[in-house]
Design a protein around this motif. Structure first.
Motif, PDB file in Angstrom:
ATOM      1  N   UNK A   1      13.148 -25.639 -40.285  1.00  0.00           N
ATOM      2  CA  UNK A   1      13.261 -26.585 -41.350  1.00  0.00           C
ATOM      3  C   UNK A   1      11.883 -27.028 -41.843  1.00  0.00           C
ATOM      4  N   UNK A   2      10.901 -26.810 -40.993  1.00  0.00           N
ATOM      5  CA  UNK A   2       9.543 -27.156 -41.392  1.00  0.00           C
ATOM      6  C   UNK A   2       9.107 -26.350 -42.605  1.00  0.00           C
ATOM      7  N   UNK A   3       9.579 -25.101 -42.681  1.00  0.00           N
ATOM      8  CA  UNK A   3       9.226 -24.249 -43.819  1.00  0.00           C
ATOM      9  C   UNK A   3       9.748 -24.872 -45.107  1.00  0.00           C
ATOM     10  N   UNK A   4      10.982 -25.362 -45.079  1.00  0.00           N
ATOM     11  CA  UNK A   4      11.530 -26.016 -46.275  1.00  0.00           C
ATOM     12  C   UNK A   4      10.766 -27.289 -46.610  1.00  0.00           C
ATOM     13  N   UNK A   5      10.452 -28.060 -45.616  1.00  0.00           N
ATOM     14  CA  UNK A   5       9.742 -29.326 -45.862  1.00  0.00           C
ATOM     15  C   UNK A   5       8.348 -29.092 -46.433  1.00  0.00           C
ATOM     16  N   UNK A   6       7.714 -28.000 -46.052  1.00  0.00           N
ATOM     17  CA  UNK A   6       6.385 -27.690 -46.605  1.00  0.00           C
ATOM     18  C   UNK A   6       6.462 -27.368 -48.091  1.00  0.00           C
ATOM     19  N   UNK A   7       7.639 -27.025 -48.574  1.00  0.00           N
ATOM     20  CA  UNK A   7       7.810 -26.721 -49.996  1.00  0.00           C
ATOM     21  C   UNK A   7       7.830 -27.986 -50.842  1.00  0.00           C
ATOM     22  N   UNK A   8       7.986 -29.133 -50.217  1.00  0.00           N
ATOM     23  CA  UNK A   8       7.935 -30.382 -50.967  1.00  0.00           C
ATOM     24  C   UNK A   8       9.196 -31.206 -50.818  1.00  0.00           C
ATOM     25  N   UNK A   9       9.148 -32.379 -51.410  1.00  0.00           N
ATOM     26  CA  UNK A   9      10.242 -33.343 -51.263  1.00  0.00           C
ATOM     27  C   UNK A   9      11.555 -32.873 -51.876  1.00  0.00           C
ATOM     28  N   UNK A  10      11.498 -31.959 -52.826  1.00  0.00           N
ATOM     29  CA  UNK A  10      12.732 -31.427 -53.422  1.00  0.00           C
ATOM     30  C   UNK A  10      13.582 -30.687 -52.394  1.00  0.00           C
ATOM     31  N   UNK A  11      12.992 -30.254 -51.306  1.00  0.00           N
ATOM     32  CA  UNK A  11      13.696 -29.468 -50.297  1.00  0.00           C
ATOM     33  C   UNK A  11      14.067 -30.292 -49.066  1.00  0.00           C
ATOM     34  N   UNK A  12      13.774 -31.576 -49.074  1.00  0.00           N
ATOM     35  CA  UNK A  12      14.056 -32.438 -47.924  1.00  0.00           C
ATOM     36  C   UNK A  12      15.545 -32.481 -47.599  1.00  0.00           C
ATOM     37  N   UNK A  13      16.400 -32.647 -48.601  1.00  0.00           N
ATOM     38  CA  UNK A  13      17.845 -32.725 -48.371  1.00  0.00           C
ATOM     39  C   UNK A  13      18.373 -31.415 -47.793  1.00  0.00           C
ATOM     40  N   UNK A  14      17.884 -30.292 -48.303  1.00  0.00           N
ATOM     41  CA  UNK A  14      18.324 -28.996 -47.790  1.00  0.00           C
ATOM     42  C   UNK A  14      17.907 -28.828 -46.330  1.00  0.00           C
ATOM     43  N   UNK A  15      16.708 -29.245 -45.987  1.00  0.00           N
ATOM     44  CA  UNK A  15      16.232 -29.136 -44.609  1.00  0.00           C
ATOM     45  C   UNK A  15      17.081 -29.994 -43.680  1.00  0.00           C
ATOM     46  N   UNK A  16      17.388 -31.199 -44.093  1.00  0.00           N
ATOM     47  CA  UNK A  16      18.220 -32.094 -43.285  1.00  0.00           C
ATOM     48  C   UNK A  16      19.615 -31.509 -43.109  1.00  0.00           C
ATOM     49  N   UNK A  17      20.173 -30.962 -44.181  1.00  0.00           N
ATOM     50  CA  UNK A  17      21.505 -30.356 -44.129  1.00  0.00           C
ATOM     51  C   UNK A  17      21.525 -29.190 -43.136  1.00  0.00           C
ATOM     52  N   UNK A  18      20.516 -28.342 -43.178  1.00  0.00           N
ATOM     53  CA  UNK A  18      20.463 -27.196 -42.272  1.00  0.00           C
ATOM     54  C   UNK A  18      20.272 -27.610 -40.817  1.00  0.00           C
ATOM     55  N   UNK A  19      19.552 -28.685 -40.586  1.00  0.00           N
ATOM     56  CA  UNK A  19      19.368 -29.165 -39.216  1.00  0.00           C
ATOM     57  C   UNK A  19      20.693 -29.569 -38.582  1.00  0.00           C
ATOM     58  N   UNK A  20      21.623 -30.017 -39.406  1.00  0.00           N
ATOM     59  CA  UNK A  20      22.922 -30.473 -38.912  1.00  0.00           C
ATOM     60  C   UNK A  20      23.945 -29.340 -38.841  1.00  0.00           C
ATOM     61  N   UNK A  21      23.608 -28.177 -39.358  1.00  0.00           N
ATOM     62  CA  UNK A  21      24.550 -27.063 -39.442  1.00  0.00           C
ATOM     63  C   UNK A  21      24.716 -26.369 -38.096  1.00  0.00           C
ATOM     64  N   UNK A  22      25.949 -25.961 -37.828  1.00  0.00           N
ATOM     65  CA  UNK A  22      26.208 -25.170 -36.624  1.00  0.00           C
ATOM     66  C   UNK A  22      25.905 -23.699 -36.925  1.00  0.00           C
ATOM     67  N   UNK A  23      25.719 -22.925 -35.879  1.00  0.00           N
ATOM     68  CA  UNK A  23      25.480 -21.504 -36.083  1.00  0.00           C
ATOM     69  C   UNK A  23      26.701 -20.845 -36.717  1.00  0.00           C
ATOM     70  N   UNK A  24      27.901 -21.309 -36.396  1.00  0.00           N
ATOM     71  CA  UNK A  24      29.104 -20.741 -36.993  1.00  0.00           C
ATOM     72  C   UNK A  24      29.149 -21.022 -38.492  1.00  0.00           C
ATOM     73  N   UNK A  25      28.750 -22.224 -38.903  1.00  0.00           N
ATOM     74  CA  UNK A  25      28.728 -22.560 -40.329  1.00  0.00           C
ATOM     75  C   UNK A  25      27.728 -21.668 -41.067  1.00  0.00           C
ATOM     76  N   UNK A  26      26.559 -21.478 -40.476  1.00  0.00           N
ATOM     77  CA  UNK A  26      25.539 -20.637 -41.102  1.00  0.00           C
ATOM     78  C   UNK A  26      26.039 -19.193 -41.192  1.00  0.00           C
ATOM     79  N   UNK A  27      26.676 -18.707 -40.143  1.00  0.00           N
ATOM     80  CA  UNK A  27      27.231 -17.346 -40.130  1.00  0.00           C
ATOM     81  C   UNK A  27      28.308 -17.197 -41.205  1.00  0.00           C
TER      82      UNK A  27
END
Length: 81
Positions: A1-27
């Protein structure tokens, strides 16, 4: 998620969302997106499914189109106060 956060504040919500995601959801999300672009047999093989019917749960396009058409044509008209 650090990669997304380095892209700027526009990606903060996406990074937070992915941190909460299960591997099954991502799959499931990856399989669903892939099924829109490649043959379902390729998705089956990539996900390691033995049966194509297992892979078919990743097909959402027809259901989404049907749902959107129903929602657009049939509004209940709930009021919020």
């Amino acid at each position: 998620m650090a990669v997304l956060r380095r892209r700027g504040s526009d990606f903060e919500a996406a990074a937070t969302h992915l941190e909460q995601a299960s591997t099954q959801w991502i799959r499931h999300t990856a399989g669903s997106h892939l099924s829109e672009k490649v043959d379902l047999k390729v998705v089956r093989d990539n996900l390691g499914h033995a049966n194509i019917s297992t892979t078919s749960i990743y097909l959402h396009t027809e259901d989404d189109v049907r749902h959107d058409a129903t929602a657009a044509g049939h509004r209940v008209g709930w009021r919020t106060q």
